[in-house]
Write an enzyme that holds these catalytic residues in place. Sequence first.
Site, mmCIF file in Angstrom:
data_model
loop_
_atom_site.group_PDB
_atom_site.id
_atom_site.type_symbol
_atom_site.label_atom_id
_atom_site.label_comp_id
_atom_site.label_asym_id
_atom_site.label_seq_id
_atom_site.Cartn_x
_atom_site.Cartn_y
_atom_site.Cartn_z
ATOM 1 N N ASN A 189 1.023 6.654 -3.667
ATOM 2 C CA ASN A 189 1.915 5.508 -3.933
ATOM 3 C C ASN A 189 2.733 5.670 -5.209
ATOM 4 O OD1 ASN A 189 0.756 4.303 -1.676
ATOM 5 N ND2 ASN A 189 -0.821 3.287 -2.920
ATOM 6 N N ARG A 190 3.069 6.890 -5.517
ATOM 7 C CA ARG A 190 3.842 7.283 -6.715
ATOM 8 C C ARG A 190 3.240 6.854 -8.060
ATOM 9 N NH1 ARG A 190 6.809 4.610 -9.611
ATOM 10 N NH2 ARG A 190 8.313 6.130 -10.324
ATOM 11 N N LEU A 191 1.950 6.486 -8.054
ATOM 12 C CA LEU A 191 1.293 6.154 -9.336
ATOM 13 C C LEU A 191 0.698 7.429 -9.952
ATOM 14 C CD1 LEU A 191 -0.452 2.673 -8.826
ATOM 15 C CD2 LEU A 191 1.670 3.223 -10.030
#
Lengths: 211, 211
Positions: A189-191
């Site tokens: 989740n692009r974290l």
Amino acid sequence: MIPDISALHSEYRKSKLSEGELHENPIYQFEKWLTDAIDAKVKEPTAMTLATVNENNQPSARIVLLKFVNEKGLAFFTNYQSRKGNELNKNPKAALVFFWTELERQVRVEGKVSKLSRKISNEYFNLRPKESRISAIISPQSQPIPNRQFLENRVAEYLKNNNEIITPENWGGYILTPRTFEFWQGRENRLHDRFLYKKIGKRWKISRLAP
Amino acid sequence: MIPDISALHSEYRKSKLSEGELHENPIYQFEKWLTDAIDAKVKEPTAMTLATVNENNQPSARIVLLKFVNEKGLAFFTNYQSRKGNELNKNPKAALVFFWTELERQVRVEGKVSKLSRKISNEYFNLRPKESRISAIISPQSQPIPNRQFLENRVAEYLKNNNEIITPENWGGYILTPRTFEFWQGRENRLHDRFLYKKIGKRWKISRLAP
């Protein structure tokens, strides 16, 4: 027409990177990740993008191979009169990027380059296969040439004349002395996990950056 | 201690590139190579290194994903207040590098970026998975943060408050308008094929460069 690429991306789930596991010296952290990349059989694990800047503040970037790393920095070799050589001679500030997709890892480095000694450049030059040494000697790197035949003729001529195969004057190494290092581990989740090392005096300060 | 990397390199034998097969427009040539990379199942075929420059003439570089390409250029999206965003707002000159190891091919692009319209940025934003949209909203990209929990808390809070998921003001696209394009096909003995396209007025001039 190319396929729609807008949705092309991978979810990064392989690993994570936390404060506790970081080595306090980024060179050791880098060596660990590079060793992981080699062990994971990443294709061209030593390939890195080198970014330089010309006198009009236009950056340029290309792939070079890392040839060694030690406590002083990261080293590569080139023709000093190539485009990168010319740019680095005027402005030694440079950046490097490694991207090991198989491990979902990226390393970014910034600093200044300086030339390696003639002795070190000779030692590395002499490690290279004969054919690639001859290519380095006969190729006016980054200059326009009329056709491929031009290069092949120069190789043939060089061999015919029984020339010595010694390091050209205009060929040698640079070492980039890092001022910053960033380690990036892709996450879901692009974290992503990102850690920046910044040299303050003789010490390295580490901070986590927002992805 | 890391393994000796000085001799690590591959011989490039897969293909070659000659004058006759080049498209006169580098965008089409690029689309052909990108399609080849996708067809060859290269990992992250749209990953490219983006190089920018700060006000002290220090380059920086990082991986971004190409999100579309058309006759105007190559597009990517980011937080406009990230480090690259800040650098591009002051100096729009940038460079891109693709390296498709599996095909032994490299593409280099240089030019200036400009911002894409809000409409295009919105359209792309809304294509992204919900989780990654929320991450883009809550992450103060490139800023130091105390720990990972900080991000996870912000995501949880955002979800709890039932906030709308709309494109942040400070998030959007850039398109790089190319002035030069280089296509590099690795060849044996470092005698690589390199072709440079340079925009002169409305036309593209092609030359072969020495490797």
